[in-house]
Scaffold this active site. Sequence first.
Site, mmCIF file in Angstrom:
data_model
loop_
_atom_site.group_PDB
_atom_site.id
_atom_site.type_symbol
_atom_site.label_atom_id
_atom_site.label_comp_id
_atom_site.label_asym_id
_atom_site.label_seq_id
_atom_site.Cartn_x
_atom_site.Cartn_y
_atom_site.Cartn_z
ATOM 1 C CG PHE A 23 -45.203 -13.826 3.394
ATOM 2 C CD1 PHE A 23 -44.467 -14.092 4.034
ATOM 3 C CD2 PHE A 23 -45.858 -14.787 2.381
ATOM 4 C CE1 PHE A 23 -44.442 -15.319 4.677
ATOM 5 C CE2 PHE A 23 -45.712 -15.560 3.083
ATOM 6 C CZ PHE A 23 -45.335 -15.814 4.315
ATOM 7 C CD GLU A 59 -45.971 -6.127 8.267
ATOM 8 O OE1 GLU A 59 -46.287 -6.985 6.762
ATOM 9 O OE2 GLU A 59 -46.576 -6.777 9.147
ATOM 10 C CB ALA A 81 -49.163 -12.946 -2.945
ATOM 11 C CB THR A 87 -49.713 -19.260 6.315
ATOM 12 O OG1 THR A 87 -50.049 -18.828 7.765
ATOM 13 C CG2 THR A 87 -51.475 -18.329 5.070
ATOM 14 C CG HIS A 89 -51.286 -16.491 10.483
ATOM 15 N ND1 HIS A 89 -50.122 -17.559 10.719
ATOM 16 C CD2 HIS A 89 -51.035 -15.607 9.331
ATOM 17 C CE1 HIS A 89 -49.332 -16.955 10.166
ATOM 18 N NE2 HIS A 89 -49.937 -15.423 9.762
ATOM 19 N NE ARG A 128 -57.583 -16.333 -9.742
ATOM 20 C CZ ARG A 128 -58.332 -16.632 -8.452
ATOM 21 N NH1 ARG A 128 -58.349 -15.621 -7.134
ATOM 22 N NH2 ARG A 128 -59.683 -18.658 -8.292
HETATM 23 N N1 INI Z 1 -48.249 -12.375 3.962
HETATM 24 C C1 INI Z 1 -48.410 -12.453 3.214
HETATM 25 O O1 INI Z 1 -48.771 -11.553 1.948
HETATM 26 N N2 INI Z 1 -49.239 -13.326 2.015
HETATM 27 C C2 INI Z 1 -48.777 -14.465 3.027
HETATM 28 O O2 INI Z 1 -49.186 -15.689 2.219
HETATM 29 C C3 INI Z 1 -48.598 -14.429 4.524
HETATM 30 N N3 INI Z 1 -48.537 -15.660 5.146
HETATM 31 O O3 INI Z 1 -48.907 -17.142 4.298
HETATM 32 O O4 INI Z 1 -48.319 -15.694 5.847
HETATM 33 C C4 INI Z 1 -48.193 -13.312 4.787
HETATM 34 N N4 INI Z 1 -47.503 -13.303 6.523
HETATM 35 C C5 INI Z 1 -46.675 -12.806 6.593
HETATM 36 C C6 INI Z 1 -47.547 -11.007 7.036
HETATM 37 O O5 INI Z 1 -48.178 -10.062 5.690
HETATM 38 C C7 INI Z 1 -46.694 -10.296 7.916
HETATM 39 O O6 INI Z 1 -46.119 -9.276 7.499
HETATM 40 C C8 INI Z 1 -46.197 -10.906 9.312
HETATM 41 O O7 INI Z 1 -47.081 -11.403 9.821
HETATM 42 C C9 INI Z 1 -45.752 -9.368 9.704
HETATM 43 O O8 INI Z 1 -46.500 -8.908 10.967
#
Ligand code: INI
Length: 156
Positions: A23, A59, A81, A87, A89, A128
């Site tokens: 992500f 994860e 990141a 998001t 959340h 960063r």
């Molecule tokens: N995962 C990130 O690493 N960064 C984010 O900004 C992010 N946002 O924005 O939602 C994000 N979401 C995915 C999350 O880490 C999981 O992979 C997903 O929810 C499945 O468990």
Amino acid sequence: MAKQIKGSFNAKGLKIAVVAGRFNEVVTEMLVKGAVDCLEQHGCKSDDIDIIWVPGSFEIPIMARKIVESGKYAGIICAGAVIRGATPHFDYIAAETTKGIGQVSLQADVPVVYGVLTTDTVEQAMDRAGAKTGNKGWDSAMTLMEMSDLFSKIKK
Ligand code: INI
């Protein structure tokens, strides 16, 4: 005279895992590159660095735990990141990722380094990750080497 114990920065002979979240991959690729460059410049062989990509930052802790359990690595760098703009959340993902890495770290007998960016904007994250104000991947590799050396120095 009090004895001071300090860690040094040498990655020669260390087998390292980098767990990276896909992500916001543009950012995490930069973090991974920073970490790998740093380790190689401090003596780590490129064959001794494994990069494990997981879907997102959430994860990272469970994968870091599996890596610790494998017993194959001298240390783990967690690279992710979490960006607020991306998001609603943000707070949950950032908090769970941070808490999870902390838990794994406390139960591990090798350094588990927190290299996750939590920023308001993509621009701040890029800055960063090497665009402006250092590279957190590089810094994480420095932390890993220092802690790894300290672990061996305080071992019984
Ligand atoms: N995962 C990130 O690493 N960064 C984010 O900004 C992010 N946002 O924005 O939602 C994000 N979401 C995915 C999350 O880490 C999981 O992979 C997903 O929810 C499945 O468990």
